[in-house]
Design an enzyme around this catalytic site. Sequence first.
Site, PDB file in Angstrom:
ATOM      1  N   GLY A   1       0.791  -1.231   0.000  1.00  0.00           N
ATOM      2  CA  GLY A   1       0.000   0.000   0.000  1.00  0.00           C
ATOM      3  C   GLY A   1       0.818   1.272   0.000  1.00  0.00           C
TER       4      GLY A   1
ATOM      5  CE1 TYR B   1      -7.868   3.973   9.840  1.00  0.00           C
ATOM      6  CE2 TYR B   1      -9.489   5.491   8.931  1.00  0.00           C
ATOM      7  CZ  TYR B   1      -8.240   4.894   8.881  1.00  0.00           C
ATOM      8  OH  TYR B   1      -7.370   5.225   7.872  1.00  0.00           O
TER       9      TYR B   1
END
Length: 247
Positions: free
Chosen positions: A17, A149
């Site tokens: 990523g 998150y």
Amino acid sequence: MGLLEGRTAVVTGASSGIGLATARRFAAEGAHVFVTGRNQAELEAAVETIGDATGVAGDVADLDHLDRLYDAVRERGAGLDVVFANAGTAELLPLEQVTTEHLDRIFGVNVRGTLFTVQKALPQLNAGASVIVNSSVRARDGVEAFGVYAASKAALRSFTRTWANELKGRGIRVNAVSPGTIDTPAVAEMVGEDRAEEARAGFAAQVPLGRAGTGEEVADAVTFLASAQSSFVLGASIDVDGGENQL
């Protein structure tokens, strides 16, 4: 010469990523890059594609693992010029389903891990060093099920401002990058492989540019913040979101 010629950098969460794309870009710009990841085999495979890199397997939430990383940096003897505190994790849960385990897992990696990644780098940071924290546009947009998150990423945005103030006297700049919808393996980790494509399409539909971003596009912004091109940028956050939180 590259933008980071002769520099030494750390990139956490670099097995895939955004972290991997950034480590590759740093190396291409002339830096020696120390990279971390929790899976030894995946990290070794990543190092093979980066170039001038040293892999140190470990979990940023484990302080002993961070000590091992910075021991390796110290042994090289050149100090540190760039830290990209990128490692993070995400799970989607609405308020009524949040557990203590979920909270501890997300905050353990995203908040605790980032804080100590930067703190333990301090003795080795050279004058003029750049620290970049990976926050997120989710920190401020209230998307359902991203509560824990998003809160962890909001904490990182706050850390960025405070640390920038605390370290400016040493000539160290601290900034953040805030990605929006980026097509990385993290999407499948959040929602599961069976729902990943549907989730990617749903997220991308909210982006004014009509697509998800790439790790390389985030790496461009991180490299700018790591280099002298951003010498007058301090305590800022650059949104890399295709207009998602702008329009």
